[in-house]
Scaffold this active site. Structure first.
Site, short mmCIF file in Angstrom:
data_model
loop_
_atom_site.label_atom_id
_atom_site.label_comp_id
_atom_site.label_asym_id
_atom_site.label_seq_id
_atom_site.Cartn_x
_atom_site.Cartn_y
_atom_site.Cartn_z
N HIS A 29 0.76 -1.60 -0.11
CA HIS A 29 0.25 0.31 0.41
C HIS A 29 0.96 1.42 -0.23
O HIS A 29 0.33 2.54 -0.32
CB HIS A 29 -1.28 -0.07 1.27
CG HIS A 29 -2.10 -0.41 1.34
ND1 HIS A 29 -3.29 -0.37 0.22
CD2 HIS A 29 -2.33 -1.66 1.40
CE1 HIS A 29 -4.25 -1.57 0.18
NE2 HIS A 29 -3.81 -2.83 1.13
N GLU B 182 0.66 -8.46 -25.84
CA GLU B 182 1.32 -9.16 -24.43
C GLU B 182 1.47 -10.26 -23.99
O GLU B 182 2.09 -10.37 -23.51
CB GLU B 182 0.42 -8.14 -23.58
CG GLU B 182 -0.38 -8.02 -22.86
CD GLU B 182 -1.62 -7.65 -21.88
OE1 GLU B 182 -0.89 -7.74 -21.17
OE2 GLU B 182 -2.89 -8.24 -21.83
N ASP C 103 4.04 -7.76 -19.25
CA ASP C 103 3.56 -9.66 -19.76
C ASP C 103 4.00 -9.90 -21.20
O ASP C 103 4.69 -10.88 -20.83
CB ASP C 103 1.95 -9.77 -19.96
CG ASP C 103 1.42 -8.98 -18.41
OD1 ASP C 103 1.83 -10.46 -18.00
OD2 ASP C 103 -0.13 -8.72 -18.21
C1 PEP Z 1 1.48 -4.59 -19.14
O1 PEP Z 1 1.25 -5.94 -19.38
O2 PEP Z 1 3.02 -4.50 -19.98
C2 PEP Z 1 0.93 -4.30 -19.21
C3 PEP Z 1 0.38 -2.42 -19.04
O3 PEP Z 1 -0.43 -4.33 -18.14
P1 PEP Z 1 -0.56 -5.12 -16.83
O4 PEP Z 1 0.69 -4.47 -15.97
O5 PEP Z 1 -1.64 -4.49 -15.91
O6 PEP Z 1 -0.56 -6.47 -16.41
MG MG Z 2 -0.71 -6.64 -19.44
#
Ligand code: PEP
Ligand code: MG
Length: 565
Positions: free
Chosen positions: A191, A427, A451
């Site tokens: 947090h 991603e 990702d």
């Molecule tokens: C990513 O995967 O780069 C992205 C921007 O999405 P998140 O970090 O929310 O999974």
């Molecule tokens: Mg992502």
């Protein structure tokens, strides 16, 4: 005095210079009296009174936080009230009092047992331990008539140093007066880290016990990017940190030195992030992680609440594009009231678009209705939507059809709506490999390197043991980005990036060279990336990208880019 450096986890890419103020909220309780000297009824009554007083305090702090930080951040205090009234915990305290302990000792003992249980669970549950600790310390303070340490009126230029900072502690920090904070414990998603990012405060967590050696009143530089805490810094160090803090904010859009427009946008999770995004000069929003509207609450937001959130984001930018990503639940983003399945590999399970087209179809429909209506609002022409974690063309088609069929329903009911610009996140390796097949069906791609790196490299994001491997500077990740951008060339499909990589100003030239049209990042680095764009020449950048794409190791990538690994 020679400077020395302690290392932790930097959680906001900002630097601050200031004077250490140690925050030690609670001294140990004195030894309890013998059980026969404890008046059980009186102690039970004291506990009840303390619980009521603590609840009043929490309500007041909730209101203050909602005003100063945002409604979503304030929701953490609801969780505190729940802990305060959790029968398992309160029965435990009552039992301990009946066993002969005074109320404060009973609270300390019972809550500490629950804290330990949560800590042993690790992960996100482990982070709830901070909330429980917060409730415990509040009750103990009320019961022992302790003075509340006032974090909201610290001298200007204070760097708050503490074992840990609870949500109530961080909510009191005034970003105008506090130069940063540093804690012994904590992780990137604690947090405290999230609040630091929302308030744009330089912060380092997880420094470890070595932090205890830093004395009250010491001068320090908090480098929230590298995670370095420099004690007794040299004048040059202080000047460099002050200069970094003093970056020029450009509110106008930027172009490269040879005149190519590059959109520089901010990633937001909650509406509280809009203020910093505007203040730091973002052109718009490149990623609105809407799942944050669904977290830390008891039930999902309804259509109107979502509609208002999207419209507020659109209204915050003068003509700037707002890219809203549909729900990305699952993976590392659990939502308690949705009762997600227990999966062995949640990152490879039912996540993102897979849930929206499956078990969360109803939630998705509500979100789509809100988005279609928002696209018809006064600033709606600037709205774009994208689907998360797409890996097949069928998913893209099904997602798009959902928008079209819901639009037809709204038309039939006479509700104003528009189909917004439509895109997908790239991603998954599947989306990168198939980008040429996706491109004709979308208006844009947004590359999610967080990702993409995890899946290309088979290295779980957030797992420190494999963080070297899951680095977005790995040649394989760079090739996946290049494949995506190249596949969109010649199609009517712009390409953006919204993973952490986009906010790394050391990589801006490379990303422009790879052909990205838009970069979206946490608001704090928008000024640095805008500055880097203006210094880039696209012909040089392309040449640089070509050399980098030939590299066979991350070390070689770093060498070409003159980066320190
Ligand atoms: C990513 O995967 O780069 C992205 C921007 O999405 P998140 O970090 O929310 O999974
Ligand atoms: Mg992502």
């Amino acid at each position: 005095m020679t400077e020395r450096t302690l290392s932790g986890i930097g959680v906001t890419p900002l630097s601050g210079v200031g004077t250490v103020v140690w925050y030690r909220p609670d001294a140990d309780l004195p030894e309890p009296p013998a059980p026969e000297d404890v008046d059980e009824d009186a102690e039970l009554a004291r506990f009840e009174d303390a619980r009521a007083a603590a609840e009043d305090e929490l309500e007041a702090e909730r209101e203050r936080t909602a005003e100063r930080v945002g409604e979503e951040e304030a929701a953490v205090f609801d969780a505190h009230v729940q802990f305060l009234n959790d029968p398992q915990i309160t029965d435990g305290v009552t039992d301990a009092i009946e066993g002969g302990l005074p109320a404060e000792h009973a609270v300390q003992e019972t809550f500490s047992e629950f804290v330990e249980q949560f800590e042993n669970m690790g992960g996100r549950m482990g982070e709830r331990a901070d909330d429980l600790r917060d409730v415990r310390d509040r009750l103990v303070r009320v019961l022992s008539d302790g003075e509340r340490v006032d974090l909201s009126s610290l001298p200007e230029g204070s760097v708050v140093v503490a074992e840990r900072l609870t949500p109530s502690d961080t909510a009191q920090l005034d970003p105008e007066r506090v130069a940063g904070f540093v804690t012994v414990t904590g992780g990137r998603t604690s947090h405290a880290a999230i609040f630091a990012r929302s308030l744009a405060l330089p912060a380092i967590v997880g420094v470890g016990e070595e932090l205890q050696s830093v004395e009250d009143g010491a001068e320090v530089v908090v480098d929230g990017e590298s995670g370095d805490l420099v004690v007794d810094p040299t004048d040059e160090r202080k000047e460099a940190a002050a200069a970094a803090a003093d970056v020029d904010v450009r509110h106008e859009s930027v172009e490269t030195a040879d005149g190519v427009d590059i959109e520089v946008a901010a990633n937001i999770g909650t509406l509280a992030d809009l203020g910093p995004a505007v203040d730091r000069g973002a052109d718009g929003v490149g990623l609105f992680r809407t799942e944050f509207l669904f977290l830390d609450r008891e039930s999902p937001p309804d259509e109107d609440e979502q509609y208002e959130a999207y419209v507020e984001a659109l209204e915050s930018f003068d003509g700037g594009r707002v890219v809203v990503r549909t729900l990305d639940i699952g993976g590392d983003k659990p939502v308690p009231y949705l009762d997600l399945p227990d999966e062995e590999n949640p990152f490879l399970g039912e996540r993102g678009i897979r849930r929206s087209l499956g078990p969360d179809a109803d939630l998705f429909e509500t979100q789509v209705r809100a988005l279609l209506r928002a696209a018809a609002s006064a600033d709606g022409a600037n709205l774009s939507v994208m689907l998360p974690l797409v890996s097949t063309v069928e998913e893209l088609r099904a997602g798009r059809e959902r928008f079209e069929s819901v639009a037809a329903d709204l038309d039939a009911d006479g509700v104003a709506n528009e189909l917004p610009e439509f895109g997908i996140m790239v991603e998954t390796p599947a989306a990168a490999f198939m980008a040429d097949q996706f491109a004709p069906h979308v208006d844009f791609f947004s590359i999610g390197t967080n990702d993409l790196a995890q899946y290309v490299m088979a290295a779980e994001r957030g797992n420190e043991r494999v963080s070297e491997l899951g680095d977005y500077r790995q040649p394989a990740v760079l090739r996946a980005i290049d494949a995506t951008v190249s596949a969109a060339e010649g199609e009517d499909c712009w390409v953006g990036m919204c993973g952490e990589m986009a906010g790394d100003p050391d990589l801006t030239e490379l990303l422009v060279g790879l052909g990205l049209d838009e970069l979206s990042m946490s608001a704090v680095t928008v000024p640095q990336v805008k500055a880097a764009v203006t210094e880039t020449d696209t012909a040089d950048a392309r040449e640089l990208a070509e050399r980098v794409l030939q590299a066979d190791t991350k070390a070689e990538v770093a060498e070409i880019l003159t980066l320190e690994l």
